[in-house]
Enzyme design. Sequence first.
Site, PDB file in Angstrom:
ATOM      1  N   HIS A 109      64.838   7.607   6.526  1.00  0.00           N
ATOM      2  CA  HIS A 109      65.866   8.286   5.737  1.00  0.00           C
ATOM      3  C   HIS A 109      65.395   8.615   4.327  1.00  0.00           C
ATOM      4  O   HIS A 109      66.068   9.324   3.588  1.00  0.00           O
ATOM      5  CB  HIS A 109      67.128   7.407   5.676  1.00  0.00           C
ATOM      6  CG  HIS A 109      68.337   8.113   5.169  1.00  0.00           C
ATOM      7  ND1 HIS A 109      68.967   7.772   3.988  1.00  0.00           N
ATOM      8  CD2 HIS A 109      69.045   9.166   5.662  1.00  0.00           C
ATOM      9  CE1 HIS A 109      70.003   8.556   3.777  1.00  0.00           C
ATOM     10  NE2 HIS A 109      70.081   9.413   4.776  1.00  0.00           N
ATOM     11  N   LYS A 152      63.218  10.241   1.181  1.00  0.00           N
ATOM     12  CA  LYS A 152      62.709  11.572   0.868  1.00  0.00           C
ATOM     13  C   LYS A 152      61.653  11.427  -0.222  1.00  0.00           C
ATOM     14  O   LYS A 152      61.971  11.198  -1.394  1.00  0.00           O
ATOM     15  CB  LYS A 152      63.820  12.503   0.384  1.00  0.00           C
ATOM     16  CG  LYS A 152      64.897  12.801   1.446  1.00  0.00           C
ATOM     17  CD  LYS A 152      65.983  11.777   1.478  1.00  0.00           C
ATOM     18  CE  LYS A 152      67.024  12.102   2.546  1.00  0.00           C
ATOM     19  NZ  LYS A 152      68.013  11.040   2.706  1.00  0.00           N
ATOM     20  N   ASP A 208      48.760  15.872  -4.739  1.00  0.00           N
ATOM     21  CA  ASP A 208      47.478  15.621  -5.416  1.00  0.00           C
ATOM     22  C   ASP A 208      47.380  14.226  -6.033  1.00  0.00           C
ATOM     23  O   ASP A 208      46.582  13.997  -6.937  1.00  0.00           O
ATOM     24  CB  ASP A 208      47.227  16.670  -6.515  1.00  0.00           C
ATOM     25  CG  ASP A 208      46.779  18.004  -5.934  1.00  0.00           C
ATOM     26  OD1 ASP A 208      46.499  18.060  -4.715  1.00  0.00           O
ATOM     27  OD2 ASP A 208      46.711  18.979  -6.691  1.00  0.00           O
ATOM     28  N   HIS A 261      76.426  14.318  -1.735  1.00  0.00           N
ATOM     29  CA  HIS A 261      75.345  13.665  -1.005  1.00  0.00           C
ATOM     30  C   HIS A 261      74.539  12.745  -1.921  1.00  0.00           C
ATOM     31  O   HIS A 261      73.515  12.194  -1.515  1.00  0.00           O
ATOM     32  CB  HIS A 261      74.422  14.722  -0.375  1.00  0.00           C
ATOM     33  CG  HIS A 261      73.512  14.194   0.671  1.00  0.00           C
ATOM     34  ND1 HIS A 261      72.150  14.022   0.477  1.00  0.00           N
ATOM     35  CD2 HIS A 261      73.758  13.790   1.937  1.00  0.00           C
ATOM     36  CE1 HIS A 261      71.606  13.544   1.585  1.00  0.00           C
ATOM     37  NE2 HIS A 261      72.553  13.385   2.480  1.00  0.00           N
ATOM     38  N   LYS A 276      73.090   9.649  -4.283  1.00  0.00           N
ATOM     39  CA  LYS A 276      72.920   8.206  -4.196  1.00  0.00           C
ATOM     40  C   LYS A 276      72.346   7.751  -5.534  1.00  0.00           C
ATOM     41  O   LYS A 276      71.154   7.421  -5.647  1.00  0.00           O
ATOM     42  CB  LYS A 276      71.959   7.814  -3.060  1.00  0.00           C
ATOM     43  CG  LYS A 276      72.371   8.357  -1.686  1.00  0.00           C
ATOM     44  CD  LYS A 276      71.559   9.567  -1.341  1.00  0.00           C
ATOM     45  CE  LYS A 276      71.664   9.979   0.113  1.00  0.00           C
ATOM     46  NZ  LYS A 276      72.982  10.237   0.615  1.00  0.00           N
ATOM     47  N   ASP A 326      75.506   0.474 -18.012  1.00  0.00           N
ATOM     48  CA  ASP A 326      75.419   0.181 -19.444  1.00  0.00           C
ATOM     49  C   ASP A 326      74.644   1.231 -20.238  1.00  0.00           C
ATOM     50  O   ASP A 326      74.078   0.920 -21.299  1.00  0.00           O
ATOM     51  CB  ASP A 326      74.790  -1.203 -19.677  1.00  0.00           C
ATOM     52  CG  ASP A 326      75.738  -2.338 -19.297  1.00  0.00           C
ATOM     53  OD1 ASP A 326      76.924  -2.054 -19.039  1.00  0.00           O
ATOM     54  OD2 ASP A 326      75.294  -3.501 -19.250  1.00  0.00           O
TER      55      ASP A 326
END
Length: 387
Positions: free
Chosen positions: A113, A115, A120, A293, A295, A300
């Site tokens: 899941h 990404k 390089d 979508h 996350k 603080d």
Amino acid sequence: MQTFIGGNSITLLRNGTEYFPALIAAIEQATSAVYIETYIFAEDVSGLLVADALIAAARRGLDVRVVVDAFGTRPYLTNALVQRLRVAGVLLVLYRQDVFPATWGRARLRRLHRKLVVVDSCCAFVGGINIIDDMNTPGQTPPRIDFAVQVEGPILLPIASAVMRLWRVLRLVQLDPPLLPTLELVPVVQPCGAIKAKFVVRDNLLFRRQIELTYLAALRVARTEVVIANAYFLPGIRFRRALIDAVARGAKVTLILQARVEFRLLRYATRALYGQLLAGGVHIVEYERSFLHAKVAVVDGRWATVGSSNIDPFSLLSAREANVFIRDVEFAGELRRELAALEHNGGHRVDSETWARRGLTVRIMNWCAYGLARAMTGLLGASSSRW
């Protein structure tokens, strides 16, 4: 647990409108290698632009490798595009391609899941954005909301290590390992900025709880504010208690959650937790304008995270995930402003008194969904005391 590393440059990327131009530019400027891991690779406007850049890089003689989750990408990636990439010299691997699609079990939920992109060995991309167009969601008008970061500096060392570790696993489980040549990345780790960060993965072997524990560590010291934006939110007992304890210490805790229904079971199960959270002083904002979508989180005004991990059983108990955790006032402030904009432009605050008066039918649906979700979580190996 990993420690924060200084000397990094980290750029916040908002949605595919910023992510894909930055990604494609990096691929076009690459001189040796491009490595991608993604849950979805879609044959749509944005996906084809990335595919074209990868094909051009492979034809220039670069080492181009793409690992795509076989289950997640199934509705989006056509055989024609797979063949086009492979014919051009792109080494494309389908992660955990099921030999018997009708089978079911805990192992089938162990998906890729995360990404990640490494170009390089001198820059990387980490976040929640799949290779899919922001508008590629049925019935959607405004674009999907998501975030990623482009990173340079010493943080590349643990990123490269995680990438090579997964590649070794892929070679080990392949029936014909020579088809997957070894992968050796030598990251450029010279300081190029002033940001402290750490890269944290979740897998089913060595790093089973690292992302959750890093979140909990931040929540336990929160003093003024916690803002979490999460697409799929079904936290365990410890996480819920940490949020409520932060409120008790005087912190304002706000959850920005998805209002649009995508997975009905998770939607109703999440809402079963609203009563406990609202009673504990947690503010809940449902984002209604488009699909959320994201996350991400800010604590603080100086601690932030961007990554692929939701706060739900799939991400925290089963899937391979990756987040960057950042200690930097300027970056945290930038992300906090983005979350404030979401809250005020498309967010609906859930009123605790109104929620307490919801109908009996809704209550029953919520708790039945929660009971079913908790039973399914048990199948993933979570103890009842934790979830």
